[in-house]
Design an enzyme around this catalytic site. Structure first.
Site, PDB file in Angstrom:
ATOM      1  N   CYS A   1      -0.884   2.816  -2.581  1.00 14.48           N
ATOM      2  CA  CYS A   1      -0.966   3.494  -3.878  1.00 14.48           C
ATOM      3  C   CYS A   1      -2.277   3.077  -4.542  1.00 14.48           C
ATOM      4  CB  CYS A   1       0.243   3.174  -4.756  1.00 14.48           C
ATOM      5  SG  CYS A   1       0.579   1.416  -4.983  1.00 14.48           S
TER       6      CYS A   1
ATOM      7  N   ASP B   1      11.439  -5.891   4.106  1.00 15.06           N
ATOM      8  CA  ASP B   1      10.560  -6.314   3.023  1.00 15.06           C
ATOM      9  C   ASP B   1      10.616  -7.832   2.966  1.00 15.06           C
ATOM     10  OD1 ASP B   1       9.097  -4.738   0.602  1.00 15.06           O
ATOM     11  OD2 ASP B   1       9.720  -6.737  -0.058  1.00 15.06           O
TER      12      ASP B   1
END
Length: 455
Positions: free
Chosen positions: A403, A300
């Site tokens: 999402c 990340d």
């Protein structure tokens, strides 16, 4: 079934028995923010110093502010229209909607006094709630509201706005309807359902322990329904106080998010890369399917997120996860074992996105959505895919996920990317979650890389 949908009727927070001035103070502090913050994090920080508030107080204030966030635009337009004594509120609302791009909605909403805010909210959501504060000109606002209701009832476009939907989103919604084959009833259910918070979804770390975990949660007051290793929990005390959570037996993870983890198809002994791991919800779900056999590389751009993953993995008992910072500006340097076999068996790109699929849970996110934001994010999503694809071994699998329900971030982006990547083909793609399931709304595409040419 564990994901039966509730009646899609918005519920007004019940103000009875609460100290109303605190609501006004919270709203005044929130509108002092020049940019709309993430309201859940902001509220947590604000209430941390309020030692006199118990759990029920905190839940009430969160529910009240989240309800405001769901209806922020119509609340703002109602007060603007009243102050300007607009006669044709329908035409005015459409015109203002076109003007309020980016952070302009928040700038306009910041002008709403707290007392006026709650008055209009109760007009939008009539019910058992009592009006918490009197305002001097309420007798004048009430007939104005009755006139507006009559105008909006005659204009189908603005019925959506009363539900907290911008007319500016209708083109995106039409694209989704076509891509998913939704009926008009499904579209309406999807829109109105954005104002109903989904339940708490949990994932059991070790499926063999699912029955024991479910029994414990029921004993402390939760109503629980199961779907494989996913548990839908309502009621009860704080989930963080349960032994199942403290000992790493369960993780909070939405049902739709769990479907993406399942779509990756991780197996014990494989080498997997979770390219945008964040706090590690999907990373841990992959680890549970591998049972500490094989290895997961989690990356990340945010180091603090990877530290959060470290803590969660330790609590869950998964020790086959390696963490590295990665910013998608260059290909990942492959671990030795992945390099030896020509890449990872499976790569998951759970890309940064608009988070439009989490509006039911994070309603303030909808007011940050703009065409400019979508364009910036699709460029970033494409760049991450470009950098991640070479790390998939020949014959391996690349799973792209967001999402978001916007087709621009999903089907459209994947189809455009595949045209430039002849080594990959689409196996299948799916929008999961709401409105079919009582959860967030997410998308995934499973892409296969061709086998290496024969030597």
């Amino acid at each position: 079934m564990p994901y039966n949908l509730p009646s899609l009727q918005p519920v007004m927070p019940d103000f009875r028995g609460y100290r109303y001035p605190h609501l006004g103070q919270l709203w005044e502090r929130l509108t002092a923010e020049p940019e709309l913050p993430q309201v859940d994090r902001w509220l947590s920080q604000q209430l941390r110093s309020q030692k006199q508030f118990g759990r029920q107080d905190r839940l009430f204030y969160a529910d009240a502010l989240f309800t405001v966030m769901r209806y922020l635009l119509p609340l703002t337009l109602l007060e603007e229209g009243y102050q300007r004594q607009v006669s044709d509120m329908a035409a005015y609302a459409l015109e203002r909607d076109a003007e309020l791009a980016g952070d302009r909605i928040w700038q306009a909403a910041r002008e709403l006094p707290a007392s006026v805010l709650w008055y209009w909210l109760i007009q939008l959501l009539p019910g058992t709630a009592e009006y918490p504060r009197e305002i001097e000109d309420e007798p004048f606002r009430t007939p104005y509201w009755e006139r507006v209701q009559a105008q909006w009832a005659a204009d189908e476009r603005l019925a959506w706005l009363l539900d907290g939907w911008r007319p500016a989103w209708h083109d995106w919604l039409a694209e989704r309807q076509q891509a998913s084959g939704w009926t008009a009833e499904q579209v309406e259910r999807f829109c109105t359902g954005q104002n109903i918070r989904p339940p708490l979804w949990l994932r059991v770390q070790k499926p063999a322990q699912a029955a024991a975990v479910e029994q414990e949660l029921k004993q402390v007051g939760f109503t629980v329904d199961a779907d494989e290793d996913a548990l839908k929990a309502r009621g009860g005390r704080s989930i963080f106080q349960t032994a199942a959570f403290r000992l790493g037996g369960i993780e909070i993870q939405d049902w739709a998010s769990q479907q993406i983890s399942r779509a990756v198809g991780a197996r014990p002994g494989e080498l997997i890369w979770d390219a945008c791991a964040g706090g590690g919800g999907k990373t841990l779900a992959l680890a549970s399917r591998m049972n500490n056999l094989g290895a997961i590389t989690a990356t990340d751009i945010r180091a603090w997120k990877l530290e959060e993953l470290k803590r969660r993995a330790k609590r869950a008992g998964w020790f086959n996860i390696r963490r590295f910072e990665w910013d998608a500006e260059a290909p990942l340097k492959l671990p030795r074992e992945a390099r030896q076999q020509g890449g990872f068996d499976r790569v998951l790109v759970d890309a940064p996105c608009t988070s439009a699929g989490t509006w039911r849970r994070n309603p303030d996110a909808r007011w940050r959505l703009s065409s400019h934001q979508v364009a910036e994010l699709t460029r970033l999503q494409t760049r991450i895919l470009d950098q991640a694809a070479p790390a998939v071994r020949p014959g391996g699998t690349l799973v792209y996920a967001t999402c978001s329900w916007l087709t621009a971030e999903n089907e459209q982006l994947v189809m455009a990317w595949l045209q430039r990547q002849p080594e990959f083909r689409l196996s299948h793609q799916q929008l999961v979650g709401f409105p079919e399931a009582d959860a967030d709304t997410m998308y995934y595409a499973v892409l296969r890389r061709s086998e290496a040419p024969a030597q």
